[in-house]
Design an enzyme around this catalytic site. Structure first.
Site, PDB file in Angstrom:
ATOM      1  N   GLY A   1      12.562 -14.918 -16.020  1.00  0.00           N
ATOM      2  CA  GLY A   1      11.264 -15.582 -15.969  1.00  0.00           C
ATOM      3  C   GLY A   1      10.264 -15.012 -16.956  1.00  0.00           C
ATOM      4  O   GLY A   1       9.374 -15.720 -17.435  1.00  0.00           O
TER       5      GLY A   1
ATOM      6  N   THR B   1      11.762 -21.039 -17.098  1.00  0.00           N
ATOM      7  CA  THR B   1      12.030 -20.312 -15.854  1.00  0.00           C
ATOM      8  C   THR B   1      10.738 -19.655 -15.386  1.00  0.00           C
ATOM      9  O   THR B   1      10.033 -19.042 -16.182  1.00  0.00           O
ATOM     10  CB  THR B   1      13.104 -19.225 -16.096  1.00  0.00           C
ATOM     11  OG1 THR B   1      14.296 -19.845 -16.571  1.00  0.00           O
ATOM     12  CG2 THR B   1      13.406 -18.450 -14.832  1.00  0.00           C
TER      13      THR B   1
ATOM     14  N   THR C   1      16.118 -24.238 -15.874  1.00  0.00           N
ATOM     15  CA  THR C   1      16.096 -23.368 -14.699  1.00  0.00           C
ATOM     16  C   THR C   1      16.946 -22.142 -14.961  1.00  0.00           C
ATOM     17  O   THR C   1      17.612 -22.062 -15.990  1.00  0.00           O
ATOM     18  CB  THR C   1      16.627 -24.099 -13.449  1.00  0.00           C
ATOM     19  OG1 THR C   1      16.205 -23.392 -12.300  1.00  0.00           O
ATOM     20  CG2 THR C   1      18.135 -24.200 -13.452  1.00  0.00           C
TER      21      THR C   1
ATOM     22  N   CYS D   1      12.256 -16.556 -20.567  1.00  0.00           N
ATOM     23  CA  CYS D   1      12.585 -17.975 -20.753  1.00  0.00           C
ATOM     24  C   CYS D   1      11.400 -18.860 -20.362  1.00  0.00           C
ATOM     25  O   CYS D   1      10.903 -18.774 -19.237  1.00  0.00           O
ATOM     26  CB  CYS D   1      13.808 -18.335 -19.902  1.00  0.00           C
ATOM     27  SG  CYS D   1      14.252 -20.080 -19.980  1.00  0.00           S
TER      28      CYS D   1
END
EC number: 3.4.25.2
Length: 179
Positions: A162, A168, A7, A165
């Site tokens: 986002g 994410t 996350t 990664c």
């Protein structure tokens, strides 16, 4: 057994706002199990905001423990964080939990770790989780070079994380406190 993890949590304090945001992806190994998890929430009479990175079940256990510490210490964020960190470090069952918490109220922003650390970061910028380094880099550049609000910086930092990664996504949950 492999844990649910991965996350990005980002927190910024600017002006009279503190904001914590997180993405919604839960991964098990290289599989996305859920895309709309809520990893950021309000605690203690809506006076504290918190986000977690790490094992999902572990984090929910820690949220419950942290909220109990806030209740028993009258909402004093730093004291509750230190007491949780002590328990986390010394309690046999808690010691196995793998998660990080980012917590904030109107006065302080903290990272609480399973090693018993309570860290108040420089510049009140917190970035944890698999995409934390990407979000932190973006947020630091935006803090230093723009007049964007704390919320806008969190949104942009999480979006950049986002984009980079694989753990994410772009499904963001954002909570803010004004003081």
């Amino acid at each position: 057994m492999e844990q649910y993890r991965g996350t990005t949590i980002l927190s910024i304090r600017r002006g009279n706002q503190v904001v914590i945001g997180g993405d919604g992806q839960v991964s098990l190994g290289n599989t996305i199990m859920k895309g709309n998890a809520r990893k950021v929430r309000r605690l203690y009479k809506n006076q504290v905001i918190a986000g977690f990175a790490g094992g999902t079940a572990d984090a929910f256990t820690l949220f419950e423990r942290f909220e109990a510490k806030l209740e028993s210490h009258g909402g004093q964020l730093v004291r509750a964080a230190v007491e949780l960190a002590k328990d986390w470090r010394t309690d046999r069952a808690l010691r196995r939990l793998e998660a990080l918490l980012a917590v904030a109220d109107k006065e302080a922003s903290l990272i609480i770790t399973g090693n018993g650390d309570v860290i108040q970061p420089e510049d009140d910028l917190i970035a944890i989780g698999s995409g934390g380094a990407f979000a932190q880099s973006a947020a630091r550049a935006l803090l230093d070079n723009t007049e964007l609000s704390a919320r806008e910086i969190v949104q942009k930092g999480l979006t950049i994380a986002g984009d980079i990664c694989i753990y994410t996504n772009h499904n963001q949950t954002i909570e803010e406190l004004e003081y």
